[in-house]
Design an enzyme around this catalytic site. Structure first.
Site, PDB file in Angstrom:
ATOM      1  N   LYS A  68       0.794  -1.234   0.000  1.00 45.54           N
ATOM      2  CA  LYS A  68       0.000   0.000   0.000  1.00 45.54           C
ATOM      3  C   LYS A  68       0.828   1.287   0.000  1.00 45.54           C
ATOM      4  O   LYS A  68       0.432   2.275  -0.613  1.00 45.54           O
ATOM      5  CB  LYS A  68      -0.935   0.023   1.222  1.00 45.54           C
ATOM      6  CG  LYS A  68      -2.097  -0.963   1.146  1.00 45.54           C
ATOM      7  CD  LYS A  68      -2.980  -0.792   2.374  1.00 45.54           C
ATOM      8  CE  LYS A  68      -4.177  -1.714   2.345  1.00 45.54           C
ATOM      9  NZ  LYS A  68      -5.117  -1.446   3.440  1.00 45.54           N
ATOM     10  N   ASP A 104     -10.315   2.776   2.690  1.00 42.14           N
ATOM     11  CA  ASP A 104     -10.467   2.123   3.997  1.00 42.14           C
ATOM     12  C   ASP A 104     -11.258   3.000   4.978  1.00 42.14           C
ATOM     13  O   ASP A 104     -12.095   2.490   5.734  1.00 42.14           O
ATOM     14  CB  ASP A 104      -9.096   1.801   4.606  1.00 42.14           C
ATOM     15  CG  ASP A 104      -8.428   0.629   3.893  1.00 42.14           C
ATOM     16  OD1 ASP A 104      -9.147  -0.218   3.340  1.00 42.14           O
ATOM     17  OD2 ASP A 104      -7.183   0.576   3.892  1.00 42.14           O
TER      18      ASP A 104
END
Ligand code: ATR
Length: 281
Positions: A68, A104
């Site tokens: 990420k 997220d």
């Protein structure tokens, strides 16, 4: 968009990812002629993989651990959530430029919005953990106007770094401070991997928790983590973390396939059945 838009999730390892199930469900539901598959890419091959996405006909994809942060640095443009969180979990192309977003925080908020409408009228939170997931949760809580956020972590420097990064008033603390910090915290969020199947249990004493506190966990295997079970036994409101996984997938699907999907009870049951099958193996 390509005739048969093709998207992916990449991580290392990636075989346990449930994202192909989620996107496969939506592709079928919309009757779309697209595809979404898991592709395992080792860290040293990741930049090369991203560099050839266009040539390989991908419209975008998801990125998970451990890629990420590197994905963040490889994007031509990033959305504000990615910028604030410092990590990218969703990639898509716009005008030929690779865009990176972080969904997220959106997934965290949408899950609680659906399980506990009105939850964010609370404004004080105790956040357990200071890793990547914690960054997304703290960003999300700040977006919703939480003014008192207390961070607890084993490694104090990481908690302090987060407190500084987000200008947190509630400060950084060690685990021994939890009983005291529970007082007046109307939301408790576990962002650590503790309580996940195969990991150590998360043991905290909830005696001091406010009776109206909402307790939530980003761990969703098992669905009812030891923390959530302990909270339920105390009569506290709880929200499991599976919906965060489902909701965080929505914006990516819309970018790649042009339709905004719904998180349905049927989709949730599909993932639960897969979890149960995995346990039975
Ligand atoms: P993620 O990106 O998924 O949040 P991470 O960055 O590795 O993963 O963070 C994991 C979190 O779980 C951290 O807060 C970590 O605490 P440290 O920063 O002290 O490592 C926490 N964690 C993991 N295992 C733990 C354990 N056995 N005891 C206490 N905290 C733990």
């Amino acid at each position: 968009m390509a005739d048969h838009p093709s998207a992916f999730v990449t991580g290392y390892p990636i075989r346990h990812s449930r994202s192909p199930l989620i996107h496969g469900y939506w592709l079928r539901q919309f009757g779309l002629d697209g595809s979404y598959r898991a592709i395992e890419v080792a860290p040293d091959a990741f930049a090369g993989f991203i560099g050839t996405l266009n040539d390989n006909g991908f419209v975008g994809g998801n990125v998970t651990i451990p890629h990420k942060e590197v994905a963040f640095s490889l994007c031509g443009k990033r959305d504000s959530a990615a910028e604030e969180i410092g990590a990218v979990n969703t990639l898509w192309f716009e005008n030929g430029i690779l865009h990176g977003g972080n969904t997220d925080a959106y997934g965290f908020l949408a899950n609680l919005d659906s399980l506990s409408p009105g939850w964010s009228e609370r404004k004080s939170a105790l956040v357990l953990g200071a890793g990547g997931a914690s960054r997304a949760v703290i960003f999300a809580l700040k977006q919703r106007g939480f003014t008192d956020i207390r961070i607890v972590n084993r490694t104090m420097e990481r908690a302090q770094e987060l407190a500084d990064r987000f200008g947190i008033s509630g400060g950084a603390h060690g685990w021994d401070a939890v009983p005291e910090l529970l007082k007046g915290a109307s939301l408790v969020v576990n962002t650590t991997s503790l309580g996940m199947s195969g990991k150590d249990e998360l043991v905290i004493d909830l005696t001091q928790a406010d009776s109206d506190a909402l307790v939530t966990d980003i761990v969703y295997v098992p669905l009812e983590t030891p923390l959530l079970r302990a909270a339920r036994f105390r009569g506290l409101e709880t929200a499991d973390g599976l919906g965060m996984l489902l909701h965080q997938a929505v914006p990516g699907f819309e970018h790649w396939f042009g339709k905004r999907p719904d998180v349905t009870a049927e989709l949730r049951n599909l993932i639960l059945a897969d979890m149960a099958a995995g346990k039975a193996k």
